[in-house]
Design a protein around this motif. Structure first.
Motif, PDB file in Angstrom:
ATOM      1  N   ILE A  19      -0.963   9.955  -2.652  1.00 25.58           N
ATOM      2  CA  ILE A  19      -1.471  11.080  -1.854  1.00 25.58           C
ATOM      3  C   ILE A  19      -2.992  11.119  -2.014  1.00 25.58           C
ATOM      4  O   ILE A  19      -3.513  10.987  -3.116  1.00 25.58           O
ATOM      5  CB  ILE A  19      -0.888  12.424  -2.354  1.00 25.58           C
ATOM      6  CG1 ILE A  19       0.638  12.406  -2.362  1.00 25.58           C
ATOM      7  CG2 ILE A  19      -1.441  13.602  -1.551  1.00 25.58           C
ATOM      8  CD1 ILE A  19       1.290  12.555  -1.035  1.00 25.58           C
ATOM      9  N   GLY A  20      -3.688  11.293  -0.897  1.00 29.51           N
ATOM     10  CA  GLY A  20      -5.147  11.402  -0.957  1.00 29.51           C
ATOM     11  C   GLY A  20      -5.858  10.061  -1.026  1.00 29.51           C
ATOM     12  O   GLY A  20      -7.084  10.005  -1.077  1.00 29.51           O
ATOM     13  N   GLU A  25     -11.342   2.105   0.771  1.00 29.13           N
ATOM     14  CA  GLU A  25     -11.402   1.205  -0.383  1.00 29.13           C
ATOM     15  C   GLU A  25     -10.014   0.617  -0.607  1.00 29.13           C
ATOM     16  O   GLU A  25      -9.018   1.188  -0.152  1.00 29.13           O
ATOM     17  CB  GLU A  25     -11.879   1.957  -1.628  1.00 29.13           C
ATOM     18  CG  GLU A  25     -11.035   3.157  -1.957  1.00 29.13           C
ATOM     19  CD  GLU A  25     -11.699   4.082  -2.986  1.00 29.13           C
ATOM     20  OE1 GLU A  25     -10.965   4.551  -3.860  1.00 29.13           O
ATOM     21  OE2 GLU A  25     -12.916   4.309  -2.891  1.00 29.13           O
ATOM     22  N   PRO A  26      -9.929  -0.533  -1.275  1.00 30.73           N
ATOM     23  CA  PRO A  26      -8.613  -1.142  -1.498  1.00 30.73           C
ATOM     24  C   PRO A  26      -7.727  -0.243  -2.350  1.00 30.73           C
ATOM     25  O   PRO A  26      -8.216   0.509  -3.198  1.00 30.73           O
ATOM     26  CB  PRO A  26      -8.950  -2.431  -2.265  1.00 30.73           C
ATOM     27  CG  PRO A  26     -10.393  -2.679  -2.021  1.00 30.73           C
ATOM     28  CD  PRO A  26     -11.031  -1.342  -1.837  1.00 30.73           C
ATOM     29  N   GLY A  27      -6.429  -0.312  -2.091  1.00 29.13           N
ATOM     30  CA  GLY A  27      -5.492   0.504  -2.860  1.00 29.13           C
ATOM     31  C   GLY A  27      -4.084   0.016  -2.612  1.00 29.13           C
ATOM     32  O   GLY A  27      -3.844  -0.771  -1.697  1.00 29.13           O
TER      33      GLY A  27
END
Ligand code: ATP
Ligand code: MG
Length: 314
Positions: A19-20, A25-27
């Motif tokens: 969440i959020g 950016e990579p994630g």
């Protein structure tokens, strides 16, 4: 039983894990999940035993195969899903914000989904159709609009019916011609299925009753207002019927509206009373949010009936 046809985007959904989580950016990501609002709708209708087929296009890739296989397993007619080489299947990346709103990155118009057309297979599917369902999100290009409007024309010319879910996605609202097309589809619809503020996009009234009365006077048979966890309210020329939502733990809201709509329309086509169609639709919407992924919470009629028997309404 009456046959239901949908037309529009077939996508895979890829979801941010946290969440959020920002897409700047990579994630970590989850998926691919089969998706696309009309595909979810047709998959749920088929799972309920309604003859249902989809007009759309995918790439000759694993994402396309994932979608076609899922729809086939659910019992949908996939004969009018074109498979294109040289174009990738459409995608929707979604991340959930802390306030429960969603942010999407779509690749629809420039993917295989954008190649949708009324080809010979689509014409054949429509020849056997009694009802067409249109999602506002499916009006994403001139070409997609032409397919939706011609499906409506074909089905209405033989006495069939039309349902319309605006399914507004801010990220694709800017598509040229979409606003006019939304109004054109609504003008020909029998069943209108807005959620939240969508009702007010189509009416000059600022209160719910005023908007409902104005839209019913324009020729709709009925309006079904989807109200998330609270359930739904049905309106027609005789009055209103409210139906509470079922209490579930919401894991992922995406797809609830499509599953709800599919169930409502399927039972409306079977001649069910509004209260019964709403109960099945609320159950399908509630079950949809209990799984991550927009089509993972589609269940067959027996499972939906078992859930209704044991489920608690709010
Ligand atoms: P979507 O995100 O698929 O576009 P929507 O905005 O069109 O959804 P909602 O009102 O969010 O539609 O949900 C449709 C239906 O699903 C509701 O009317 C209700 O029956 C059911 N539903 C949605 N969320 C929940 C929930 N948290 N708990 C129980 N039922 C829910
Ligand atoms: Mg919706």
């Amino acid at each position: 039983m009456k046959k239901l046809v949908g037309a529009g985007e077939i996508l895979v959904e890829i979801m941010a894990e946290r969440i959020g989580q920002s897409f700047l950016e990579p994630g970590p990501l989850l998926g691919p999940y089969p998706s696309g609002a009309p595909a979810i709708f047709i998959g749920q209708a088929a799972a309920l035993g309604q003859p249902a087929g989809l007009i759309g296009a995918v790439g000759d890739d694993d994402f396309g195969r994932l979608n076609i296989d899922r729809l086939r397993v659910l019992g949908a007619d996939v004969s009018a899903i074109a498979v294109h080489t040289g174009h990738a299947t459409g995608t929707a990346f979604v991340t959930y914000r802390a306030d429960a709103s969603r942010h999407f990155v779509f690749n629809i118009r420039n993917s295989a989904a954008g190649l949708i057309e009324t080809n010979a297979a689509a014409t054949k599917l429509l020849a056997g159709a009694d009802h067409v369902h249109v999602m506002g999100s499916s009006l994403f290009s001139d070409r997609a609009i032409t397919v939706a409007l011609s499906a409506i024309e074909t089905v209405k010319a033989k006495g069939g019916t039309v349902s319309f879910d605006p399914n507004i996605r801010r990220e694709i609202m800017q598509a040229s011609g979409m606003r006019e097309a939304l109004d054109q589809v609504l003008a020909q619809a029998d069943i209108f299925l807005p959620s939240g503020e969508e009702l007010f996009l189509f009416s000059s009234a600022t209160d719910e009753k005023g908007a409902v009365d104005e839209l019913l006077a324009r020729g709709l048979s009925c309006i079904v207002l989807k109200k998330g966890a609270a359930g739904a309210v049905y309106h027609d020329h005789h009055g209103a019927v409210a139906s509470p939502g079922f209490a579930v733990d919401e894991i992922d809201p995406t797809g609830a509206g499509d599953c709800f709509g599919a169930a409502f329309v399927s039972f409306w086509l079977r001649g069910a009373a509004p209260a019964e169609a709403l109960r099945i639709a609320n159950a399908c919407g509630a079950l949809a949010v209990t799984r991550k992924g927009p089509m993972e919470g589609i269940f067959p009629l027996e499972a939906v009936e078992a859930f209704i028997a044991t489920g608690n309404t709010q």
